[in-house]
Design an enzyme around this catalytic site. Sequence first.
Site, PDB file in Angstrom:
ATOM      1  N   HIS A   1      49.118  -7.220 -26.922  1.00  0.00           N
ATOM      2  CA  HIS A   1      48.742  -7.454 -25.525  1.00  0.00           C
ATOM      3  C   HIS A   1      49.772  -6.784 -24.609  1.00  0.00           C
ATOM      4  O   HIS A   1      50.961  -6.733 -24.940  1.00  0.00           O
ATOM      5  CB  HIS A   1      48.695  -8.953 -25.212  1.00  0.00           C
ATOM      6  CG  HIS A   1      47.738  -9.712 -26.067  1.00  0.00           C
ATOM      7  ND1 HIS A   1      46.427  -9.345 -26.227  1.00  0.00           N
ATOM      8  CD2 HIS A   1      47.902 -10.833 -26.820  1.00  0.00           C
ATOM      9  CE1 HIS A   1      45.818 -10.203 -27.030  1.00  0.00           C
ATOM     10  NE2 HIS A   1      46.695 -11.106 -27.410  1.00  0.00           N
TER      11      HIS A   1
ATOM     12  N   GLU B   1      51.210 -15.173 -25.101  1.00  0.00           N
ATOM     13  CA  GLU B   1      50.367 -16.224 -25.661  1.00  0.00           C
ATOM     14  C   GLU B   1      51.165 -17.043 -26.667  1.00  0.00           C
ATOM     15  O   GLU B   1      52.300 -16.691 -27.024  1.00  0.00           O
ATOM     16  CB  GLU B   1      49.103 -15.658 -26.287  1.00  0.00           C
ATOM     17  CG  GLU B   1      49.299 -14.827 -27.532  1.00  0.00           C
ATOM     18  CD  GLU B   1      47.965 -14.325 -28.106  1.00  0.00           C
ATOM     19  OE1 GLU B   1      46.907 -14.597 -27.515  1.00  0.00           O
ATOM     20  OE2 GLU B   1      47.995 -13.646 -29.150  1.00  0.00           O
TER      21      GLU B   1
ATOM     22  N   HIS C   1      50.687  -8.412 -33.624  1.00  0.00           N
ATOM     23  CA  HIS C   1      50.382  -9.730 -34.173  1.00  0.00           C
ATOM     24  C   HIS C   1      48.919  -9.819 -34.592  1.00  0.00           C
ATOM     25  O   HIS C   1      48.084  -9.009 -34.197  1.00  0.00           O
ATOM     26  CB  HIS C   1      50.685 -10.826 -33.148  1.00  0.00           C
ATOM     27  CG  HIS C   1      49.762 -10.808 -31.962  1.00  0.00           C
ATOM     28  ND1 HIS C   1      49.892  -9.927 -30.908  1.00  0.00           N
ATOM     29  CD2 HIS C   1      48.672 -11.573 -31.665  1.00  0.00           C
ATOM     30  CE1 HIS C   1      48.950 -10.140 -30.020  1.00  0.00           C
ATOM     31  NE2 HIS C   1      48.181 -11.132 -30.456  1.00  0.00           N
TER      32      HIS C   1
ATOM     33  N   ARG D   1      43.512  -3.180 -29.880  1.00  0.00           N
ATOM     34  CA  ARG D   1      43.468  -3.252 -31.348  1.00  0.00           C
ATOM     35  C   ARG D   1      44.143  -2.033 -31.967  1.00  0.00           C
ATOM     36  O   ARG D   1      43.792  -0.893 -31.676  1.00  0.00           O
ATOM     37  CB  ARG D   1      42.018  -3.313 -31.845  1.00  0.00           C
ATOM     38  CG  ARG D   1      41.272  -4.559 -31.456  1.00  0.00           C
ATOM     39  CD  ARG D   1      39.961  -4.677 -32.259  1.00  0.00           C
ATOM     40  NE  ARG D   1      39.104  -5.690 -31.672  1.00  0.00           N
ATOM     41  CZ  ARG D   1      38.045  -5.420 -30.915  1.00  0.00           C
ATOM     42  NH1 ARG D   1      37.709  -4.168 -30.693  1.00  0.00           N
ATOM     43  NH2 ARG D   1      37.323  -6.397 -30.411  1.00  0.00           N
TER      44      ARG D   1
END
Length: 309
Positions: free
Chosen positions: A95, A112, A169, A189
């Site tokens: 991200h 997150e 991650h 991605r």
Amino acid sequence: MEPLFFKPIPFKTVWGGTSIKEYYGYDWMPDGTGQAWAFAAQPDGSNVCQNGPYKGMTLLDLWNGHPELFGDTNREFPLIISMLCPRDNLSIQVHPDVEHAKKYGYALGKNEAWYFLKADEGSQIVFGHNARDEQDLRSYIAGDRWADLIRHLTVRRDDFVYVPAGTLHACCGGVIAYEVQQCTNVTYRFWDYDRTDVNGNKRELHLEKAIETLHYGDAANHESYTTTVNAYGRCERVTYMDSDSFRIEKLVVSDGEYEVSEDTYELVSVVRGSGVAGGIPVKVGDHFLIPRGEKVVIGGNLTCMMTTA
């Protein structure tokens, strides 16, 4: 005011299964659901209030029209809270931090965190990588050496993992996680295991943006957070993360009562057990908003995750 309850929004995914239905008792959710938003105020999805004077309104409606419930509405609703229940591994992803997010028109980056409610024996997640710099990273990718590039972290029930923006991650199969994200709903991605859908198509990758966004060094490969625990009789309140992005806590009530009264709103998810909240029966899978300044007594034998910005 009684707590305001919201209905989850399910999402079918290529890595979804049935564990979300089984764990939370959501018989109405379709098979293949891998994730469900418990609290979101996105333009393409916002949870609907199920009770009280705001029944039928979305969380986005309330954020825009009733700032008194929150006290901090001079920005977009800052969080997405979801139930993450993968049957298979998620794509390996990253991200953007705030610098890279703003470059593409987003106000915030995306940090997150995951709290693991369940984890099969030996469960692991992808967390971090072995590349020294971008040139080294590209050599791993060019050689299709994904197994050498990625790092793994073993997770168990009740583990908490903070995933700052810029971290390579992936959540993996065999776990059930409570997930908190900043509201920037964007994921780049790196790799998706060459999976195909029912039509034989691979999912889109965002390799150049992912490479641009990735962080390197110790900060991108090690967990960093401080946990504090406060006991109140038969209750325990654990703070896992208190940052500029979000505050994430766990409330455990063991045949007792605890009064929640904050100067901000709290987004509460019942993740284990059952009891009452503000006199209303609650159980696993219930999600409710405690408005700013309201006092709500939570009682019974239950575990709740509580998050605010």
